[in-house]
Design an enzyme around this catalytic site. Structure first.
Site, PDB file in Angstrom:
ATOM      1  N   TRP A   4       0.842  -1.216   0.000  1.00  0.00           N
ATOM      2  CA  TRP A   4       0.000   0.000   0.000  1.00  0.00           C
ATOM      3  C   TRP A   4       0.867   1.252   0.000  1.00  0.00           C
ATOM      4  O   TRP A   4       0.384   2.343  -0.302  1.00  0.00           O
ATOM      5  CB  TRP A   4      -0.947   0.003   1.213  1.00  0.00           C
ATOM      6  CG  TRP A   4      -0.293   0.300   2.546  1.00  0.00           C
ATOM      7  CD1 TRP A   4       0.738  -0.384   3.104  1.00  0.00           C
ATOM      8  CD2 TRP A   4      -0.607   1.360   3.460  1.00  0.00           C
ATOM      9  NE1 TRP A   4       1.076   0.156   4.328  1.00  0.00           N
ATOM     10  CE2 TRP A   4       0.263   1.228   4.568  1.00  0.00           C
ATOM     11  CE3 TRP A   4      -1.531   2.395   3.473  1.00  0.00           C
ATOM     12  CZ2 TRP A   4       0.240   2.094   5.671  1.00  0.00           C
ATOM     13  CZ3 TRP A   4      -1.556   3.253   4.571  1.00  0.00           C
ATOM     14  CH2 TRP A   4      -0.684   3.106   5.643  1.00  0.00           C
ATOM     15  N   ASP A   5       2.148   1.103   0.276  1.00  0.00           N
ATOM     16  CA  ASP A   5       3.083   2.228   0.260  1.00  0.00           C
ATOM     17  C   ASP A   5       2.954   3.025  -1.034  1.00  0.00           C
ATOM     18  O   ASP A   5       3.065   4.251  -1.051  1.00  0.00           O
ATOM     19  CB  ASP A   5       4.534   1.730   0.329  1.00  0.00           C
ATOM     20  CG  ASP A   5       4.825   0.821   1.504  1.00  0.00           C
ATOM     21  OD1 ASP A   5       3.894   0.168   1.987  1.00  0.00           O
ATOM     22  OD2 ASP A   5       5.996   0.750   1.923  1.00  0.00           O
ATOM     23  N   GLU A  39       0.874  -1.966  13.034  1.00  0.00           N
ATOM     24  CA  GLU A  39       0.972  -3.434  13.094  1.00  0.00           C
ATOM     25  C   GLU A  39       1.372  -3.941  14.483  1.00  0.00           C
ATOM     26  O   GLU A  39       1.539  -5.143  14.671  1.00  0.00           O
ATOM     27  CB  GLU A  39       1.967  -3.925  12.038  1.00  0.00           C
ATOM     28  CG  GLU A  39       1.452  -3.706  10.625  1.00  0.00           C
ATOM     29  CD  GLU A  39       2.473  -4.057   9.549  1.00  0.00           C
ATOM     30  OE1 GLU A  39       3.672  -4.169   9.876  1.00  0.00           O
ATOM     31  OE2 GLU A  39       2.073  -4.212   8.381  1.00  0.00           O
ATOM     32  N   LYS A  52       3.251   1.574  16.287  1.00  0.00           N
ATOM     33  CA  LYS A  52       4.380   1.461  15.352  1.00  0.00           C
ATOM     34  C   LYS A  52       4.417   2.641  14.381  1.00  0.00           C
ATOM     35  O   LYS A  52       5.471   3.177  14.067  1.00  0.00           O
ATOM     36  CB  LYS A  52       4.234   0.155  14.564  1.00  0.00           C
ATOM     37  CG  LYS A  52       5.339  -0.090  13.560  1.00  0.00           C
ATOM     38  CD  LYS A  52       5.083  -1.379  12.774  1.00  0.00           C
ATOM     39  CE  LYS A  52       6.197  -1.651  11.785  1.00  0.00           C
ATOM     40  NZ  LYS A  52       5.888  -2.748  10.872  1.00  0.00           N
ATOM     41  N   GLN A  53       3.253   3.007  13.857  1.00  0.00           N
ATOM     42  CA  GLN A  53       3.227   4.041  12.821  1.00  0.00           C
ATOM     43  C   GLN A  53       1.864   4.720  12.834  1.00  0.00           C
ATOM     44  O   GLN A  53       0.899   4.173  13.359  1.00  0.00           O
ATOM     45  CB  GLN A  53       3.489   3.429  11.456  1.00  0.00           C
ATOM     46  CG  GLN A  53       2.423   2.482  10.964  1.00  0.00           C
ATOM     47  CD  GLN A  53       2.938   1.546   9.876  1.00  0.00           C
ATOM     48  OE1 GLN A  53       3.365   0.439  10.157  1.00  0.00           O
ATOM     49  NE2 GLN A  53       2.876   2.004   8.630  1.00  0.00           N
TER      50      GLN A  53
HETATM   51  C1  BGC Z   1       4.908  -1.287   7.540  1.00  0.00           C
HETATM   52  C2  BGC Z   1       3.857  -1.364   6.448  1.00  0.00           C
HETATM   53  C3  BGC Z   1       4.550  -1.243   5.109  1.00  0.00           C
HETATM   54  C4  BGC Z   1       5.676  -2.270   4.962  1.00  0.00           C
HETATM   55  C5  BGC Z   1       6.478  -2.082   3.682  1.00  0.00           C
HETATM   56  C6  BGC Z   1       5.965  -2.361   7.313  1.00  0.00           C
HETATM   57  O1  BGC Z   1       6.952  -2.255   8.293  1.00  0.00           O
HETATM   58  O2  BGC Z   1       4.312  -1.488   8.809  1.00  0.00           O
HETATM   59  O3  BGC Z   1       2.924  -0.318   6.609  1.00  0.00           O
HETATM   60  O4  BGC Z   1       3.620  -1.437   4.091  1.00  0.00           O
HETATM   61  O5  BGC Z   1       6.568  -2.142   6.044  1.00  0.00           O
HETATM   62  O6  BGC Z   1       7.078  -0.824   3.655  1.00  0.00           O
END
Ligand code: BGC
Length: 772
Positions: free
Chosen positions: A357-358, A488, A601-602
């Site tokens: 999804w990035d 996550e 985490k984000q």
């Molecule tokens: C992130 C995801 C991301 C993936 C690839 C993961 O660490 O939590 O949001 O899509 O890395 O960049």
């Protein structure tokens, strides 16, 4: 954090050899041209720590899934862009002794990645164990003009002896991925040919049967004059080489030019591959290194003309942002709608070069503002072409009637990810794909995309959301159970605010989009209704019911949206109270402890507020920001940019700058201790967003650009280029004012600090700073 690279505005420079950081440098100094890319491995042999990496875009292999406990619905395999033939290899023997920097004394060493012109250069003097000293200078690039070609100029000069050099330029397709699940090799040989000074290997990927032909042609000069070499061809399995001896005098420079090419069956018929590679290699040799280099510099100058960000007064920040823009442009050029942007691009194996999804959530805005609209459009078409697979993916999980669930991780539209809490539950990705359609149309004004492709994707995703929610009799509302939000560090939660918000947003947008298509393209609308078997009233009626009765967790007293049900039951500790020794949490804490903790985490709720900011007043944004930011550990590189943009919006310039710095030099300073795996390509687009949307306050509303800029305290000025609906604008922010130059032959009306302003063709507007 490591700071061994020299700060320079246009180049990444390593002075002195740092073998213990070699794998970090291999990532940072990577080259790419959208069609192929490679880590900055050495041409000559190197027996020290190294991760070899050469990649050809779109050439992947489905590596059989490896999991401890199988769950129904898991994909059978993880698709990986394969580590492909090494085309840079040149073995060097000095009086019979192999030149290997791991075994030599390296007397001086410098490497430079020149971002202005797009080349990599390495110079060093080595003292061999046998006493000879040689000076080596190698320069190479992957051409962005002839994108199947890579060229090397490899120069070697004896310093303290006259004698014999033995050079063996080679192509080695006997390559294994370091992350191969079952320690297998993924390439078979199809054909090889070794002539005196040229050679070719055609290799085939197992299972996917892509063919890649890699070829080389060698030209040698001494004292600037071409020399005939008596080369002996060598052949081994999946390997060809040309070996020759050269008598060399002390201080005499020998230069080996290696013209190489990688052609894949994605773009050529298999039966033509070898012949075409011969032609491409011959044409490159004919053009010659210097001319190709000149064209490379011109082509990069044109790219910079459209996408550069200039920062005055802070060289480290300047280098950081240029590095991000350079790597993005090396990774994705957008001509081919089958290709996408892996989180590590061509700089490592991690994440397999697959699509996340990035792309939609972070990369699209960069390409929208800096490239021809066809390029971001191709990113959307990539997903359009995967729609059928997304429908099949949803069917596997029990959804029906054309509901589409796009994969979390994919190469060809099929799901590759195999952790149930992400594969089945991190479904917010579907929302990002729908939102990207809106983002594209909002930016470009190309609403016709809806009737051509967009509607089909939106309907598929909306059908999914409508089935993924369920009616809760207890709440008298719809709920969405068992999901994982962008954070996550929490899995299998109920009613993740972000996921529920983007789900109902999708439903609303799809209803509006259908009405728009019906009003503007009535015939096409009828066609689409039939094609999709859409029961308009029934389905949109149901979607509207979900929109009107969705449950979103919130805490009225605190005035915040809750990341999910029960978030406030967690022990409310803050990041500032975490000892440094316990971070990063994902390396120091058990997963169980992470899941139960409050730490995020984000960006999650804040991701939603960022996307839909116009729905919320400033106080609501501030309350949520003030609540979530102190609980966020930013252990995903995608996180700080969102916090930076929101901090900027809230007028917290200092924090906006702090978050920006965290992403801008993430890989150059190895901030997260993981650059050796590859660079964080997708979050680089987030860095760009921090400057343009954060500091520049750029938004698109009602078909107009809006700017609300400030300048970080330590900078004397910054400027960025933006394409917008045929215009090219240069926005410069100084301490004194904001200057917007319209480099187009038509006037443009835009909005600066909340006021409409018209800037005439080829003219500049100047505006005093204001607090809005
Ligand atoms: C992130 C995801 C991301 C993936 C690839 C993961 O660490 O939590 O949001 O899509 O890395 O960049």
């Amino acid at each position: 954090m490591k700071q061994y690279l020299t700060v320079d505005e246009w180049s990444i420079i390593e002075e002195g050899f740092h073998p213990k950081y070699n794998q970090i440098s291999e990532s940072v100094f990577s080259l790419g041209n959208g069609r192929m890319g490679q880590r900055a491995n050495f041409e000559e042999a190197f027996s020290g720590e190294t991760l070899q990496g050469n990649y050809v875009a779109g050439v992947y292999y489905p590596d059989k899934t490896r999991v401890g406990w199988w769950k129904n619905g898991y994909p059978e395999y993880f698709a990986k862009v394969l580590n492909a033939a090494n085309w840079i290899g040149i073995d060097v023997k000095v009086e019979g002794e192999t030149l290997d920097l791991h075994k030599c004394q390296v007397l001086d060493f410098r490497r430079e990645l020149n971002m202005r012109e797009g080349w990599l250069e390495r110079t060093y003097t080595a003292l061999l164990p046998t006493g000879q000293q040689v000076r080596v200078k190698s320069k190479r690039f992957t051409s962005i003009v002839d994108d199947e070609v890579g060229v090397i100029q490899y120069s070697i000069t004896p310093i303290n002896f006259s004698g014999t050099l033995t050079l063996t330029p080679y192509i080695d397709a006997d390559i294994k991925n370091a992350d191969s699940n079952y320690n297998e090799k993924f390439w078979n040989e199809v054909h090889q040919e070794a002539l005196a000074t040229e050679g070719y290997v055609v290799a085939e990927t197992k299972k996917t049967f892509f063919h890649v032909c890699t070829g080389q042609k060698i030209v040698v000069t001494q004292n600037g004059q071409p020399v005939e070499v008596k080369a002996k061809p060598t052949q081994k399995a999946k390997y060809i080489a040309s070996t020759f001896d050269l008598a060399v005098e002390q201080d005499q420079e020998t230069v080996l030019y290696k013209y190489a090419a990688n052609l894949s069956s994605q773009n050529h018929a298999k039966e033509d591959l070898l012949a075409n590679t011969k032609k491409v290699v011959a044409a490159a040799a004919q053009k010659g290194f210097e001319q190709m280099l000149q064209q490379q510099a011109q082509a990069w100058a044109a790219k910079w003309e459209e996408s550069d960000i200039v920062i005055e007064g802070d060289a480290a920040a300047q280098q950081g942002i240029r590095f991000n823009i350079f790597q993005l442009n090396q990774t994705y050029t957008g001509e081919d709608e089958r290709l996408n942007i892996g989180p590590k691009g061509f700089t490592g194996e991690k994440y397999g070069g697959t699509t996340y999804w990035d792309t939609e959530a972070y990369c699209l805005p960069f390409y929208l503002a800096t490239a021809d609209p066809q390029i971001p459009r191709n990113l959307l078409i990539y997903r359009y072409k995967h729609l059928q697979k997304a429908i099949e993916n949803a069917e596997k999980l029990g959804f029906t009637g054309g509901a589409a669930l796009y994969p979390m991780v994919t190469m060809n539209g099929e799901e590759c990810h195999n952790e149930w809490e992400i594969t089945f539950e991190e479904i917010h990705r579907n929302g990002a794909i729908a939102h990207a359609i809106h983002d594209y149309i909002r930016y470009t004004g190309d609403d016709s995309y809806l009737q051509e492709y967009g509607i089909e994707v939106l309907v598929g995703i909306s059908r999914f959301w409508a089935q993924r929610v369920n009616w809760s009799a207890a709440k008298n509302q719809y709920v969405m159970l068992g999901v994982t939000g962008p954070n996550e560090y929490e899995n299998n939660v109920n009613n993740n605010w972000y996921t529920s918000t983007i789900a109902t947003w999708t439903l609303e947008y799809t209803i509006k989009a259908l009405q728009h298509v019906q009003a503007n393209w009535p015939e096409r609308y009828q066609e689409l209704v039939q094609k999709l078997n859409l029961q308009v009233e029934k389905e949109t009626g149901q979607w509207q019911h979900v929109i009107d009765h969705m449950y979103y967790p919130e805490d009225k007293e605190l005035g915040i949206f809750l990341q999910q049900d029960g978030f406030l039951d967690k022990e409310q500790t803050l990041v500032k109270d975490l000892p440094e020794s316990e971070r990063p949490l994902n390396q120091k804490w058990s997963w169980d402890r992470i899941l139960r903790s409050v730490f995020i985490k984000q960006a999650d709720v804040l991701q939603g507020i960022y996307l839909f900011e116009d729905r919320y007043d400033l106080d609501t944004i501030r309350r949520n920001y003030d609540f979530y930011e102190p609980r966020t550990v930013h252990e995903s590189s995608l996180s700080p940019c969102v916090h930076s943009i929101l901090a900027a919006k809230l007028g917290d310039e200092e924090r906006a700058y702090e978050f920006y710095l965290r992403t801008a030099r993430l890989d150059l300073d190895d901030y997260n201790n993981d650059t050796e795996d590859g660079c964080h390509i997708t979050s680089m687009a987030g860095t760009w967003m921090s400057v343009v949307q954060g500091f520049g306050g750029m938004r698109v509303r009602d078909n107009q650009l809006h700017f609300n800029p400030f300048i970080p305290a330590g900078w004397s000025s910054y400027s960025f280029k933006i394409r917008f609906r045929g215009h090219l604008l240069n926005i410069k922010v100084t301490k004194e004012n904001v200057q917007i130059e319209n480099q187009h032959t038509n006037a443009i009306t835009l909005n600066v600090f909340g006021q409409p302003q018209t800037i005439e063709a080829n003219a500049k507007g100047e505006f005093a700073h204001q607090l809005v």
